[in-house]
Structure formats: C-alpha cells, structure tokens
Scaffold this motif. Structure first.
Motif, PDB file in Angstrom:
ATOM      1  N   PRO A 204       0.561  -8.962   3.827  1.00 46.97           N
ATOM      2  CA  PRO A 204       0.148  -7.894   2.905  1.00 46.97           C
ATOM      3  C   PRO A 204       0.958  -7.917   1.614  1.00 46.97           C
ATOM      4  N   LEU A 205       0.365  -7.396   0.563  1.00 44.49           N
ATOM      5  CA  LEU A 205       1.086  -7.197  -0.692  1.00 44.49           C
ATOM      6  C   LEU A 205       1.687  -5.800  -0.646  1.00 44.49           C
ATOM      7  N   GLU A 206       2.986  -5.737  -0.431  1.00 42.49           N
ATOM      8  CA  GLU A 206       3.660  -4.447  -0.295  1.00 42.49           C
ATOM      9  C   GLU A 206       4.184  -4.021  -1.656  1.00 42.49           C
ATOM     10  N   ILE A 207       3.529  -3.024  -2.222  1.00 37.98           N
ATOM     11  CA  ILE A 207       3.857  -2.589  -3.571  1.00 37.98           C
ATOM     12  C   ILE A 207       3.556  -1.106  -3.705  1.00 37.98           C
ATOM     13  N   ASP A 208       4.428  -0.390  -4.355  1.00 43.56           N
ATOM     14  CA  ASP A 208       4.264   1.047  -4.578  1.00 43.56           C
ATOM     15  C   ASP A 208       3.825   1.263  -6.021  1.00 43.56           C
ATOM     16  N   LEU A 209       2.610   1.764  -6.206  1.00 38.40           N
ATOM     17  CA  LEU A 209       2.038   1.931  -7.541  1.00 38.40           C
ATOM     18  C   LEU A 209       2.285   3.311  -8.139  1.00 38.40           C
ATOM     19  N   SER A 210       3.094   4.143  -7.490  1.00 34.85           N
ATOM     20  CA  SER A 210       3.251   5.521  -7.964  1.00 34.85           C
ATOM     21  C   SER A 210       3.803   5.609  -9.380  1.00 34.85           C
ATOM     22  N   ASN A 211       4.502   4.574  -9.813  1.00 33.53           N
ATOM     23  CA  ASN A 211       5.081   4.568 -11.165  1.00 33.53           C
ATOM     24  C   ASN A 211       4.117   4.010 -12.209  1.00 33.53           C
ATOM     25  N   LEU A 212       2.965   3.530 -11.775  1.00 34.52           N
ATOM     26  CA  LEU A 212       2.013   2.899 -12.696  1.00 34.52           C
ATOM     27  C   LEU A 212       1.289   3.961 -13.527  1.00 34.52           C
ATOM     28  N   PRO A 213       1.252   3.826 -14.857  1.00 31.79           N
ATOM     29  CA  PRO A 213       0.515   4.793 -15.683  1.00 31.79           C
ATOM     30  C   PRO A 213      -0.949   4.888 -15.227  1.00 31.79           C
ATOM     31  N   ARG A 214      -1.503   6.091 -15.243  1.00 30.06           N
ATOM     32  CA  ARG A 214      -2.839   6.306 -14.685  1.00 30.06           C
ATOM     33  C   ARG A 214      -3.940   5.624 -15.496  1.00 30.06           C
ATOM     34  N   HIS A 215      -3.665   5.251 -16.733  1.00 30.27           N
ATOM     35  CA  HIS A 215      -4.684   4.568 -17.528  1.00 30.27           C
ATOM     36  C   HIS A 215      -4.718   3.067 -17.239  1.00 30.27           C
ATOM     37  N   ALA A 216      -3.691   2.545 -16.566  1.00 29.63           N
ATOM     38  CA  ALA A 216      -3.555   1.102 -16.394  1.00 29.63           C
ATOM     39  C   ALA A 216      -4.669   0.549 -15.500  1.00 29.63           C
ATOM     40  N   LEU A 217      -5.271  -0.541 -15.937  1.00 26.48           N
ATOM     41  CA  LEU A 217      -6.307  -1.220 -15.167  1.00 26.48           C
ATOM     42  C   LEU A 217      -5.640  -2.129 -14.141  1.00 26.48           C
ATOM     43  N   VAL A 218      -6.173  -2.143 -12.916  1.00 25.43           N
ATOM     44  CA  VAL A 218      -5.638  -2.978 -11.844  1.00 25.43           C
ATOM     45  C   VAL A 218      -6.708  -3.977 -11.415  1.00 25.43           C
ATOM     46  N   ASN A 219      -6.351  -5.256 -11.442  1.00 26.73           N
ATOM     47  CA  ASN A 219      -7.262  -6.333 -11.051  1.00 26.73           C
ATOM     48  C   ASN A 219      -6.591  -7.196  -9.995  1.00 26.73           C
ATOM     49  N   ASP A 220      -7.325  -7.483  -8.924  1.00 27.90           N
ATOM     50  CA  ASP A 220      -6.834  -8.391  -7.886  1.00 27.90           C
ATOM     51  C   ASP A 220      -7.799  -9.560  -7.822  1.00 27.90           C
ATOM     52  N   ILE A 221      -7.312 -10.795  -8.027  1.00 28.29           N
ATOM     53  CA  ILE A 221      -8.230 -11.936  -8.017  1.00 28.29           C
ATOM     54  C   ILE A 221      -8.598 -12.343  -6.596  1.00 28.29           C
ATOM     55  N   VAL A 222      -7.920 -11.755  -5.593  1.00 28.93           N
ATOM     56  CA  VAL A 222      -8.355 -11.919  -4.198  1.00 28.93           C
ATOM     57  C   VAL A 222      -9.718 -11.251  -4.035  1.00 28.93           C
ATOM     58  N   TYR A 223     -10.653 -11.904  -3.311  1.00 32.47           N
ATOM     59  CA  TYR A 223     -11.957 -11.267  -3.091  1.00 32.47           C
ATOM     60  C   TYR A 223     -12.359 -11.199  -1.623  1.00 32.47           C
ATOM     61  N   SER A 224     -11.421 -11.532  -0.741  1.00 37.73           N
ATOM     62  CA  SER A 224     -11.659 -11.338   0.689  1.00 37.73           C
ATOM     63  C   SER A 224     -10.380 -10.790   1.305  1.00 37.73           C
ATOM     64  N   PRO A 225     -10.310  -9.466   1.517  1.00 38.59           N
ATOM     65  CA  PRO A 225     -11.376  -8.478   1.390  1.00 38.59           C
ATOM     66  C   PRO A 225     -11.695  -8.159  -0.081  1.00 38.59           C
ATOM     67  N   LEU A 226     -12.891  -7.647  -0.310  1.00 37.28           N
ATOM     68  CA  LEU A 226     -13.291  -7.334  -1.681  1.00 37.28           C
ATOM     69  C   LEU A 226     -12.419  -6.231  -2.256  1.00 37.28           C
ATOM     70  N   GLU A 227     -12.210  -5.175  -1.481  1.00 36.34           N
ATOM     71  CA  GLU A 227     -11.308  -4.102  -1.901  1.00 36.34           C
ATOM     72  C   GLU A 227      -9.990  -4.278  -1.160  1.00 36.34           C
ATOM     73  N   THR A 228      -9.052  -4.883  -1.816  1.00 40.91           N
ATOM     74  CA  THR A 228      -7.736  -5.120  -1.218  1.00 40.91           C
ATOM     75  C   THR A 228      -6.961  -3.810  -1.138  1.00 40.91           C
ATOM     76  N   GLU A 229      -5.864  -3.842  -0.383  1.00 39.07           N
ATOM     77  CA  GLU A 229      -5.019  -2.647  -0.298  1.00 39.07           C
ATOM     78  C   GLU A 229      -4.486  -2.257  -1.666  1.00 39.07           C
ATOM     79  N   LEU A 230      -4.226  -3.248  -2.523  1.00 34.59           N
ATOM     80  CA  LEU A 230      -3.773  -2.958  -3.880  1.00 34.59           C
ATOM     81  C   LEU A 230      -4.817  -2.153  -4.631  1.00 34.59           C
ATOM     82  N   LEU A 231      -6.073  -2.581  -4.561  1.00 36.43           N
ATOM     83  CA  LEU A 231      -7.136  -1.873  -5.262  1.00 36.43           C
ATOM     84  C   LEU A 231      -7.386  -0.489  -4.654  1.00 36.43           C
TER      85      LEU A 231
END
Length: 282
Positions: A204-231
C-alpha cells in the motif's frame, strides 16, 4: 488487386498483459480501417535487431513497453525531442525514406488525461509533487515543465534517484527523500503518484493527506484498482481527483495516427471497454 493491410504491434518482455491491442483494435473498427494490431514478445537481447528490421517483418510501426524503451531509442535513426530527453521511446514508425523514427508519448498521455478529466488543471502553473523516480516520473516531470509549472518536487525513498531526474531537468525541479513528504504536501497544487504502491498485489501507499491544500488535484497513474486508496482519501477530504486509466489511453493516440492516418479520440465507450477487460468495477 488486394488492399495493403497495415500492421503494427506492441512489443516488450513480457507483453501478454498489454491492453494496447484492445485499444487500437477498437479504433480500427470504429474508423473502418483495414489494419491489424497485435502483440510480439521481444526479449531485450533481440530488441535492437527487431526494431531495426520492422519493414522486413511486415510492420509499419510498434509500441514499446518495459524493458525495451531505452533499447528502442538507441535503435532509431531519428527521435523526437521528448524521446531524446528521456533516452527512451515507446512509439516507433518508419518515415517515407525508411528511417526508423521514435517518440515518447507517456508525458503526452499524462497531459491528455488531465486535460480531458480536469479542464483548466494547470491554469495556475503552480507547484507539483511527484512520488517516485522511475521512467513514468521522468515523463511526468517533463510534461509538467512543458506546462510551465514553477516548481516540481520529486520524492523517492532513494533520494539519489530523485536527484538524478532533477539534475537532468534543471532549476525548477527539487529532489527529496520520503521523510520530506509531510512538509511538502502542505505547499502543492498537484500531487501525482507514479510508484506501483497501491496497485493491486503491491504494497500500500501509506500517506497522510491531511496537510494537502483542498484545492490540490490528486492523480494516481495506477489504474488497478481504478480508485486507489490515495484517490479515496483525497476524495473524502474534498480534493479533486483523476484516475490513471486515461494516461494509458491518451498515450496510444499519436502512434495510431502515425500508422493508420487517422487521429482517434479517447471516448467514454473506449474507457469502459478497457476497464471491463481489466475487470475493474466502475
């Protein structure tokens, strides 16, 4: 007299998993083109000779996947600017004089995906954070700089690999180890995961996004699963997100146009077809 059937293939080692035949086959049928697109497993030790002899194999061109992209570039007589910069080619064709030409369309695929699914995403030309330092990361750093991002931070568990990318791309790029991630997240407008972490069957990609500005766009180039835990995590806290399947589809467009003379479109129907083949629930 029978019509000439143009033939192209995807090559790599292994290559049985590639969805490129499904994508190009869809476009051939959609446009009523008399053409073929298949797979050929090409081991690295045989790759240079194979690419130099595309015409004798009856091919008008080829896609190249791992581990042959660098070999393909070295076999070419001409490379576009991106392939020269990357030292890697994923799209090959023969020009009117018979020269073997190569391009790298991974960065174009990344841009096309975001342009389609997040229009205006690069309007602010701000700060980006790229996770990973492999071939995909290099292509994406190039793409972001081509859209005039003011700063691109590359974070990798082995900082030296991130530094190598930044040394190639200059003063707007900055290399960091993984320990810097939390602080950097608070300053970015775009977050892109190019690692295999979070992919089905991977760690798994273990990452805490709580500090990420709410306007920031998040892209994961992984597509299996389509909606990753990051997304999923990004969406829950209100960040806009873009999944990775579109990068796969958009990077295929230039090659099809080179080989078959028509520029195809990435449509919802094509996206649904590929996701169904991948067994991805949407």
């Amino acid at each position: 007299m029978s019509a000439v059937v143009k033939k192209a293939v995807v090559t790599g080692h292994p290559v049985a998993h590639s969805r490129s035949p499904l994508i190009h086959g869809y476009w051939l049928e959609q446009h009523g083109i008399l053409g073929e697109y298949g797979r050929i497993d090409v081991a690295p030790e045989a790759a240079s000779d194979f690419y130099r002899n595309l015409r004798s194999a009856g091919l008008v061109g080829a896609n190249v996947t791992v581990p042959n992209k660098e070999i393909a570039a070295s076999a070419c007589d001409w490379l576009d600017e991106t392939a020269r910069t990357m030292g890697a080619a994923n799209t090959l064709w023969l020009d009117e004089t018979g020269r073997l030409c190569g391009a790298n369309t991974d960065g174009m695929g990344f841009l096309g995906n975001l342009d389609q699914l997040a229009p205006g995403w690069n309007r602010s030309q701000g700060t980006a954070l790229v996770l990973g330092a492999g071939g995909a990361a290099r292509a994406i750093v190039w793409a972001l700089l081509s859209r005039d991002f003011t700063a691109v931070h590359v974070v990798n568990r082995t900082e030296e690999k991130a530094r190598k990318i930044c040394d190639e791309f200059g003063s707007k790029t900055f290399a960091h180890g993984w320990e810097s991630l939390g602080t950097l997240l608070g300053k970015v407008d775009l977050l892109v995961n190019t690692t295999s972490l979070g992919m089905t069957g991977k760690q798994p990609l273990e990452i805490d996004l709580s500090n990420l500005p709410r306007h920031a766009l998040v892209n994961d180039i992984v597509y299996s699963p389509l909606e990753t835990e990051l997304l999923k995590q990004a969406a829950v806290q209100g960040n806009p997100t873009v999944d990775g399947i579109g990068m796969l589809l958009h990077q295929a467009v230039p090659g099809f146009e080179r080989w078959f003379g028509v520029r195809p479109e990435v449509t919802d129907d094509l996206r649904a077809l590929v996701l169904k083949d991948l067994g991805v629930n949407v």
